[in-house]
Design a protein around this motif. Structure first.
Motif, PDB file in Angstrom:
ATOM      1  N   SER A 134       0.827  -1.219   0.000  1.00 34.17           N
ATOM      2  CA  SER A 134       0.000   0.000   0.000  1.00 34.17           C
ATOM      3  C   SER A 134       0.856   1.260   0.000  1.00 34.17           C
ATOM      4  O   SER A 134       0.348   2.363   0.208  1.00 34.17           O
ATOM      5  CB  SER A 134      -0.931   0.008   1.220  1.00 34.17           C
ATOM      6  N   ILE A 135       2.157   1.120  -0.249  1.00 30.23           N
ATOM      7  CA  ILE A 135       3.090   2.253  -0.282  1.00 30.23           C
ATOM      8  C   ILE A 135       3.153   2.806  -1.702  1.00 30.23           C
ATOM      9  O   ILE A 135       3.398   2.056  -2.656  1.00 30.23           O
ATOM     10  CB  ILE A 135       4.488   1.813   0.188  1.00 30.23           C
ATOM     11  N   SER A 136       2.948   4.111  -1.843  1.00 30.53           N
ATOM     12  CA  SER A 136       2.947   4.714  -3.172  1.00 30.53           C
ATOM     13  C   SER A 136       4.371   5.036  -3.630  1.00 30.53           C
ATOM     14  O   SER A 136       5.293   5.171  -2.821  1.00 30.53           O
ATOM     15  CB  SER A 136       2.116   5.998  -3.179  1.00 30.53           C
ATOM     16  N   PHE A 137       4.543   5.170  -4.939  1.00 29.83           N
ATOM     17  CA  PHE A 137       5.848   5.544  -5.484  1.00 29.83           C
ATOM     18  C   PHE A 137       6.275   6.900  -4.943  1.00 29.83           C
ATOM     19  O   PHE A 137       7.450   7.099  -4.613  1.00 29.83           O
ATOM     20  CB  PHE A 137       5.789   5.576  -7.012  1.00 29.83           C
ATOM     21  N   ASP A 138       5.343   7.824  -4.822  1.00 32.33           N
ATOM     22  CA  ASP A 138       5.683   9.158  -4.326  1.00 32.33           C
ATOM     23  C   ASP A 138       6.195   9.118  -2.890  1.00 32.33           C
ATOM     24  O   ASP A 138       7.035   9.940  -2.498  1.00 32.33           O
ATOM     25  CB  ASP A 138       4.460  10.079  -4.403  1.00 32.33           C
ATOM     26  N   ASP A 139       5.703   8.170  -2.103  1.00 33.02           N
ATOM     27  CA  ASP A 139       6.033   8.142  -0.675  1.00 33.02           C
ATOM     28  C   ASP A 139       7.241   7.282  -0.327  1.00 33.02           C
ATOM     29  O   ASP A 139       7.824   7.439   0.751  1.00 33.02           O
ATOM     30  CB  ASP A 139       4.835   7.630   0.132  1.00 33.02           C
ATOM     31  N   VAL A 140       7.615   6.361  -1.203  1.00 36.40           N
ATOM     32  CA  VAL A 140       8.593   5.348  -0.814  1.00 36.40           C
ATOM     33  C   VAL A 140       9.960   5.935  -0.502  1.00 36.40           C
ATOM     34  O   VAL A 140      10.659   5.469   0.415  1.00 36.40           O
ATOM     35  CB  VAL A 140       8.693   4.242  -1.896  1.00 36.40           C
ATOM     36  N   PHE A 141      10.365   6.985  -1.183  1.00 31.92           N
ATOM     37  CA  PHE A 141      11.725   7.506  -1.022  1.00 31.92           C
ATOM     38  C   PHE A 141      11.911   8.165   0.347  1.00 31.92           C
ATOM     39  O   PHE A 141      12.904   7.921   1.030  1.00 31.92           O
ATOM     40  CB  PHE A 141      12.048   8.468  -2.166  1.00 31.92           C
ATOM     41  N   THR A 142      10.935   8.982   0.742  1.00 30.73           N
ATOM     42  CA  THR A 142      11.001   9.594   2.069  1.00 30.73           C
ATOM     43  C   THR A 142      10.875   8.542   3.160  1.00 30.73           C
ATOM     44  O   THR A 142      11.541   8.626   4.199  1.00 30.73           O
ATOM     45  CB  THR A 142       9.890  10.643   2.219  1.00 30.73           C
ATOM     46  N   LEU A 143      10.053   7.538   2.918  1.00 27.28           N
ATOM     47  CA  LEU A 143       9.866   6.475   3.894  1.00 27.28           C
ATOM     48  C   LEU A 143      11.157   5.692   4.113  1.00 27.28           C
ATOM     49  O   LEU A 143      11.574   5.450   5.250  1.00 27.28           O
ATOM     50  CB  LEU A 143       8.748   5.549   3.434  1.00 27.28           C
ATOM     51  N   VAL A 144      11.826   5.312   3.028  1.00 29.48           N
ATOM     52  CA  VAL A 144      13.093   4.587   3.150  1.00 29.48           C
ATOM     53  C   VAL A 144      14.150   5.467   3.812  1.00 29.48           C
ATOM     54  O   VAL A 144      14.935   4.992   4.644  1.00 29.48           O
ATOM     55  CB  VAL A 144      13.562   4.103   1.765  1.00 29.48           C
ATOM     56  N   GLU A 145      14.182   6.735   3.472  1.00 29.80           N
ATOM     57  CA  GLU A 145      15.136   7.656   4.086  1.00 29.80           C
ATOM     58  C   GLU A 145      14.938   7.731   5.599  1.00 29.80           C
ATOM     59  O   GLU A 145      15.907   7.884   6.353  1.00 29.80           O
ATOM     60  CB  GLU A 145      15.000   9.038   3.459  1.00 29.80           C
ATOM     61  N   SER A 146      13.701   7.610   6.064  1.00 33.33           N
ATOM     62  CA  SER A 146      13.441   7.652   7.499  1.00 33.33           C
ATOM     63  C   SER A 146      14.039   6.448   8.217  1.00 33.33           C
ATOM     64  O   SER A 146      14.205   6.471   9.441  1.00 33.33           O
ATOM     65  CB  SER A 146      11.938   7.745   7.770  1.00 33.33           C
ATOM     66  N   TYR A 147      14.376   5.409   7.472  1.00 35.43           N
ATOM     67  CA  TYR A 147      15.082   4.241   8.019  1.00 35.43           C
ATOM     68  C   TYR A 147      16.571   4.287   7.654  1.00 35.43           C
ATOM     69  O   TYR A 147      17.250   3.274   7.709  1.00 35.43           O
ATOM     70  CB  TYR A 147      14.446   2.952   7.504  1.00 35.43           C
ATOM     71  N   HIS A 148      17.038   5.482   7.253  1.00 38.39           N
ATOM     72  CA  HIS A 148      18.441   5.747   6.938  1.00 38.39           C
ATOM     73  C   HIS A 148      18.917   5.022   5.675  1.00 38.39           C
ATOM     74  O   HIS A 148      20.121   4.827   5.495  1.00 38.39           O
ATOM     75  CB  HIS A 148      19.348   5.394   8.119  1.00 38.39           C
ATOM     76  N   GLY A 149      17.965   4.645   4.819  1.00 38.49           N
ATOM     77  CA  GLY A 149      18.322   3.962   3.585  1.00 38.49           C
ATOM     78  C   GLY A 149      18.182   4.855   2.376  1.00 38.49           C
ATOM     79  O   GLY A 149      17.850   6.044   2.476  1.00 38.49           O
ATOM     80  N   ILE A 150      18.451   4.269   1.219  1.00 42.96           N
ATOM     81  CA  ILE A 150      18.245   4.961  -0.053  1.00 42.96           C
ATOM     82  C   ILE A 150      17.343   4.085  -0.917  1.00 42.96           C
ATOM     83  O   ILE A 150      17.268   2.866  -0.731  1.00 42.96           O
ATOM     84  CB  ILE A 150      19.559   5.258  -0.791  1.00 42.96           C
TER      85      ILE A 150
END
Length: 240
Positions: A134-150
């Motif tokens: 249920s994660i959108s393409f627009d949201d995935v980058f900020t979400l992964v960054e919040s876990y210190h990833g890319i």
């Protein structure tokens, strides 16, 4: 900066489409035999074979980046890489809650095998891992960054499950700094059709589901060291 031979998109036997021979020990061993310096384990919507893969990678002298190939709600595949195992497993827990809960049919889709450090089957995943989240393409980058990833779009030149095949364009508000190609022969055409890729770091990875598909030492990235944070910083650097 040192050159590193890489393949940053590899599936294990935990992906239902991955061959049962793609155990963490086998795939890291194959990477070592082929002369790769760094690989990433990117199973569909899960990181649960990363602990065993990192264990075996350390033994073989291959840096293993913990990651996953996430499927967005639009069914766009996005590679997510993390600097440490704890970040990857925390993200895995989130994705598990956001994955469409459809039971796996092993007779149709294949087994989903969790392996331990002895390369033994330690369990299976009940729900099918190749479904959309249920994660959108627009949201995935900020979400992964919040876990210190890319995060960056996977195999953008493929005719299915890619950013271009599914959305038809690069969203103008996009911020990703890297793009993965399946075949660099398509790089010039894709840059002409989608100028956003002119500003990206670009890599070419195998999307291997079988041991023989793991890349030979053909492509290199340049990083300050073989440490995972240094490699991620290199990947996440925009071209001028």
């Amino acid at each position: 900066m040192i050159p590193l031979y890489y393949d940053l998109h590899i599936h294990s036997c935990l992906s239902p489409c991955g061959d049962d021979d793609m155990t963490p020990a086998n795939l890291t061993g194959m990477a070592a035999v082929k002369g790769l310096d760094v690989i990433a384990l990117t199973d569909h919507n899960t990181c649960r074979n990363c602990p065993a893969a990192m264990y075996h990678g350390a033994g073989y002298g291959v840096t293993v980046i913990p990651g996953m190939e996430l499927t967005t709600i639009e069914e766009v595949h996005v590679v997510c890489l993390f600097p440490a195992l704890e970040n990857a497993l925390a993200f895995d827990a989130l994705v598990s809650d956001r994955l469409l809960p459809v039971p796996n049919r092993e007779d149709i889709f294949g087994r989903q095998l969790i392996m331990n450090e002895r390369d033994e089957v330690a369990g299976t995943v009940e729900n099918l891992l190749i479904n959309a989240t249920s994660i959108s393409f627009d949201d995935v980058f900020t979400l992964v960054e919040s876990y210190h990833g890319i995060a960056y779009p996977a195999h953008v030149d493929k005719a299915s499950a890619s950013l271009i095949s599914n959305l038809g364009f690069v969203p103008p508000e996009s911020t990703f700094a890297c793009a993965e190609f399946h075949d660099f022969k398509n790089l010039h055409r894709m840059r002409l059709e989608h100028p956003y890729f002119e500003t990206c770091s670009v890599i070419c990875c195998s999307d291997a589901h079988y041991l023989g598909d793991i890349h030979e030492p053909e492509y290199q990235i340049f990083a300050e060291s073989k440490n995972i944070p240094d490699i991620l910083r290199t990947l996440n650097r925009r071209r001028r």
